[in-house]
Design an enzyme around this catalytic site. Structure first.
Site, mmCIF file in Angstrom:
data_model
loop_
_atom_site.group_PDB
_atom_site.id
_atom_site.type_symbol
_atom_site.label_atom_id
_atom_site.label_comp_id
_atom_site.label_asym_id
_atom_site.label_seq_id
_atom_site.Cartn_x
_atom_site.Cartn_y
_atom_site.Cartn_z
ATOM 1 N N ARG A 290 -12.103 -0.723 -2.669
ATOM 2 C CA ARG A 290 -13.131 -0.492 -3.637
ATOM 3 C C ARG A 290 -13.426 -1.525 -4.399
ATOM 4 O O ARG A 290 -14.668 -1.933 -4.641
ATOM 5 C CB ARG A 290 -12.241 0.314 -4.966
ATOM 6 C CG ARG A 290 -13.014 0.390 -6.290
ATOM 7 C CD ARG A 290 -12.147 1.258 -7.010
ATOM 8 N NE ARG A 290 -12.778 1.592 -8.379
ATOM 9 C CZ ARG A 290 -12.660 0.812 -9.600
ATOM 10 N NH1 ARG A 290 -11.907 -0.350 -9.478
ATOM 11 N NH2 ARG A 290 -13.340 1.026 -10.515
ATOM 12 N N ASP B 203 0.878 -8.809 9.312
ATOM 13 C CA ASP B 203 0.673 -9.953 10.397
ATOM 14 C C ASP B 203 -0.041 -9.600 11.672
ATOM 15 O O ASP B 203 -0.821 -10.491 12.079
ATOM 16 C CB ASP B 203 2.081 -10.543 10.681
ATOM 17 C CG ASP B 203 2.683 -11.281 9.459
ATOM 18 O OD1 ASP B 203 2.009 -11.479 8.554
ATOM 19 O OD2 ASP B 203 3.898 -11.455 9.501
ATOM 20 N N MET C 254 12.838 1.907 3.302
ATOM 21 C CA MET C 254 12.149 0.944 4.451
ATOM 22 C C MET C 254 12.142 -0.542 4.138
ATOM 23 O O MET C 254 12.704 -1.005 2.991
ATOM 24 C CB MET C 254 10.692 1.442 4.190
ATOM 25 C CG MET C 254 10.623 3.032 4.567
ATOM 26 S SD MET C 254 8.799 3.457 4.784
ATOM 27 C CE MET C 254 8.572 2.950 6.579
ATOM 28 N N GLY C 255 11.846 -1.198 5.170
ATOM 29 C CA GLY C 255 11.982 -2.762 5.290
ATOM 30 C C GLY C 255 12.336 -3.254 6.618
ATOM 31 O O GLY C 255 13.479 -3.569 6.809
ATOM 32 N N ARG C 256 11.681 -2.784 7.636
ATOM 33 C CA ARG C 256 12.031 -2.786 9.094
ATOM 34 C C ARG C 256 12.491 -4.542 9.244
ATOM 35 O O ARG C 256 13.640 -4.966 10.046
ATOM 36 C CB ARG C 256 10.881 -2.467 9.962
ATOM 37 C CG ARG C 256 11.155 -2.754 11.538
ATOM 38 C CD ARG C 256 9.949 -2.295 12.475
ATOM 39 N NE ARG C 256 8.936 -2.848 12.065
ATOM 40 C CZ ARG C 256 8.034 -2.629 12.489
ATOM 41 N NH1 ARG C 256 7.467 -1.557 13.509
ATOM 42 N NH2 ARG C 256 6.719 -3.430 12.272
ATOM 43 N N GLU D 42 16.118 -0.454 6.361
ATOM 44 C CA GLU D 42 15.677 -0.017 7.630
ATOM 45 C C GLU D 42 16.036 -1.248 8.877
ATOM 46 O O GLU D 42 16.346 -0.814 9.873
ATOM 47 C CB GLU D 42 14.315 0.198 7.680
ATOM 48 C CG GLU D 42 13.731 0.981 8.886
ATOM 49 C CD GLU D 42 12.158 1.078 8.718
ATOM 50 O OE1 GLU D 42 11.578 1.621 9.471
ATOM 51 O OE2 GLU D 42 11.630 0.427 7.709
ATOM 52 N N ASP E 211 6.592 -3.560 2.675
ATOM 53 C CA ASP E 211 7.634 -4.307 3.063
ATOM 54 C C ASP E 211 7.769 -5.587 2.499
ATOM 55 O O ASP E 211 8.766 -6.502 2.391
ATOM 56 C CB ASP E 211 7.868 -4.332 4.400
ATOM 57 C CG ASP E 211 8.091 -3.108 5.419
ATOM 58 O OD1 ASP E 211 8.621 -2.096 4.647
ATOM 59 O OD2 ASP E 211 8.122 -3.093 6.634
ATOM 60 N N THR F 247 1.101 -4.250 2.911
ATOM 61 C CA THR F 247 2.291 -3.654 3.329
ATOM 62 C C THR F 247 3.403 -3.463 2.493
ATOM 63 O O THR F 247 3.690 -4.353 1.706
ATOM 64 C CB THR F 247 2.770 -4.502 4.771
ATOM 65 O OG1 THR F 247 4.001 -4.046 5.112
ATOM 66 C CG2 THR F 247 3.203 -5.877 4.216
ATOM 67 N N GLY G 41 0.186 -0.239 9.333
ATOM 68 C CA GLY G 41 0.727 0.956 8.255
ATOM 69 C C GLY G 41 -0.004 1.018 7.005
ATOM 70 O O GLY G 41 -0.269 -0.013 6.388
ATOM 71 N N HIS H 127 9.126 7.574 5.496
ATOM 72 C CA HIS H 127 7.677 7.468 5.110
ATOM 73 C C HIS H 127 7.075 7.955 3.759
ATOM 74 O O HIS H 127 6.041 7.645 3.175
ATOM 75 C CB HIS H 127 6.799 7.940 6.075
ATOM 76 C CG HIS H 127 6.819 6.979 7.527
ATOM 77 N ND1 HIS H 127 7.825 7.459 8.380
ATOM 78 C CD2 HIS H 127 6.026 6.118 8.106
ATOM 79 C CE1 HIS H 127 7.514 6.617 9.613
ATOM 80 N NE2 HIS H 127 6.684 5.836 9.059
ATOM 81 N N ARG I 18 21.485 10.314 -6.909
ATOM 82 C CA ARG I 18 22.554 9.920 -7.496
ATOM 83 C C ARG I 18 23.111 11.021 -8.237
ATOM 84 O O ARG I 18 24.412 11.370 -8.566
ATOM 85 C CB ARG I 18 22.228 8.845 -8.577
ATOM 86 C CG ARG I 18 23.533 8.349 -9.295
ATOM 87 C CD ARG I 18 23.340 7.332 -10.525
ATOM 88 N NE ARG I 18 22.583 6.093 -9.779
ATOM 89 C CZ ARG I 18 23.549 5.114 -9.542
ATOM 90 N NH1 ARG I 18 25.114 5.415 -9.633
ATOM 91 N NH2 ARG I 18 23.550 4.068 -9.239
ATOM 92 N N VAL J 274 -15.977 -3.469 -1.773
ATOM 93 C CA VAL J 274 -17.177 -2.813 -1.901
ATOM 94 C C VAL J 274 -18.118 -3.220 -2.923
ATOM 95 O O VAL J 274 -19.421 -3.433 -2.921
ATOM 96 C CB VAL J 274 -17.213 -1.589 -1.419
ATOM 97 C CG1 VAL J 274 -18.466 -0.655 -1.974
ATOM 98 C CG2 VAL J 274 -16.383 -0.925 -0.187
ATOM 99 N N ASP K 81 6.803 -8.276 3.506
ATOM 100 C CA ASP K 81 7.160 -9.340 4.647
ATOM 101 C C ASP K 81 6.267 -10.299 5.127
ATOM 102 O O ASP K 81 6.509 -10.849 6.135
ATOM 103 C CB ASP K 81 8.124 -8.735 5.691
ATOM 104 C CG ASP K 81 7.136 -7.657 6.614
ATOM 105 O OD1 ASP K 81 5.886 -7.326 5.932
ATOM 106 O OD2 ASP K 81 7.346 -7.023 7.346
ATOM 107 N N ARG L 228 -3.070 1.935 14.894
ATOM 108 C CA ARG L 228 -2.682 0.794 15.891
ATOM 109 C C ARG L 228 -3.667 1.197 16.990
ATOM 110 O O ARG L 228 -4.285 1.777 17.453
ATOM 111 C CB ARG L 228 -1.261 1.171 16.525
ATOM 112 C CG ARG L 228 -0.137 1.361 15.303
ATOM 113 C CD ARG L 228 0.223 0.439 14.461
ATOM 114 N NE ARG L 228 1.279 0.810 13.584
ATOM 115 C CZ ARG L 228 1.717 0.072 12.634
ATOM 116 N NH1 ARG L 228 1.495 -1.092 12.490
ATOM 117 N NH2 ARG L 228 2.535 0.601 11.780
#
Length: 320
Positions: A22, A104, A170-172, A223, A128, A126, A12, A250, A155, A25, A130, A73
């Site tokens: 950057r 991972d 998000m945060g699977r 998520e 997340d 990532t 992702g 996303h 709100r 390189v 995680d 992927r």
């Protein structure tokens, strides 16, 4: 003397990946090392979608979200045949080291390549946060700030309609975005897989607060829990208060990276090249106590990461 290295982004996308590319390189070029950008992650490595990069190749990208190298992927790379094919392509191109920016799954691929003699360094990227071996991952700060800004906007309409807003962030696999966004937005409740929750108790608490004058509520859902629409429906039925669910999705991956993401990505990218320059591979660079460190990839993948339950309970204690 290492003469040629490659850099790719995998899995992702995350804001700050461009800053890391950057740094890789320009650090490599400053050391007299040629750099090749590999497009679309391991897919591009297998197909030879490789381009030589210079200082200008990474101009005007530090402030851009996403990844200039694109990402994808790659199921084929999960097979040993795919890994061997990738190693052969590196040998054909003369690439002696590879910097892999991702999560991972990307690091497992780097470990497989390392077993065939390729110098591979992983950089954690990532939203997340995680990845177990590091306190911080590229993209996390930007994603949290994006989520916070969007919840702040929701709100406004929640207040206008005396409504419950159930917001899924998000945060699977982890609730790090949820707990930080929740506390920053003053959420009434935060629901993550790390801390048990009870919708009856949440509903009763809302009714108690309504009796004291509170008219609108924000509930942040990770998520990994999901079912935000069902949670909204259940809370409406239990409280009699109109409830709406919103999945931010996303949009949290995009946007210009924050200062922190740009700086941390630069530090990690610079360090990765220094390792390869020394002939060191099969490592993941990480941030621990604000210092850049590195671990054996297999060791990094075997680590565990704790959830900040104290922060979660602070949010519960001061919520109104």
């Amino acid at each position: 003397m290492i003469k040629k290295i490659g850099v790719l982004t995998s899995g992702g996308d995350a804001p700050g990946m461009n800053a890391a590319v950057r740094a890789v390189v320009r650090t490599a070029l400053s050391k007299g090392i040629e750099v090749y950008g590999i497009r679309r992650g391991y897919v591009g490595l297998l197909t030879g979608e490789v381009v030589k990069m210079d200082e200008r190749s990474v101009s005007d990208i530090i402030h851009r979200g996403g990844t200039c190298l694109c990402t994808a992927r790659c199921p084929e790379f999960r097979t040993m045949e795919g890994v061997q094919k990738a190693k052969a392509k590196c040998d054909e191109l003369g690439i002696e080291g590879l910097v892999v920016i991702g999560g991972d799954g990307s690091f497992r691929g780097a470990a497989d390549l390392s077993s065939l003699g390729m110098l591979c360094i992983g950089i954690p990227g990532t939203i997340d946060n995680d990845i177990t071996c590091t306190d911080y991952t590229i993209g996390f700060d930007t994603a949290m700030n994006t989520a916070m800004e969007l919840v702040d906007k929701l709100r406004d309409t929640s207040q206008s309609h005396d409504r419950i807003s159930v917001v899924e962030v998000m945060g699977r696999g982890a609730g790090h975005i949820a707990v930080n966004t929740g506390i920053a937005c003053g959420a009434t409740d935060i629901i993550t897989k790390e801390v048990p929750y009870d919708l009856d108790q949440i509903a009763n608490t809302m009714l108690e607060k309504k009796a004291k004058g509170k008219q609108n509520f924000v509930v942040i859902v990770a998520e990994g829990i999901g079912h935000s629409a069902e949670i909204a429906t259940a809370l409406q039925e239990k409280t009699g208060i109109e409830a709406r669910s919103t999945i931010l999705g996303h949009v949290q991956r995009g946007g210009s990276p924050t200062l922190r993401d740009r700086v941390e990505a630069t530090r990690l990218g610079h360090y990765a090249v220094e390792l390869i320059e020394q002939g060191i591979g099969n490592r993941v660079v990480a941030i621990k106590d604000n210092k850049i460190v590195d671990y054996d990839i297999q060791e990094a993948l075997s680590m565990t990461k704790s959830y900040d339950e104290k922060l979660h309970h602070i949010a519960e204690q001061i919520a109104y």
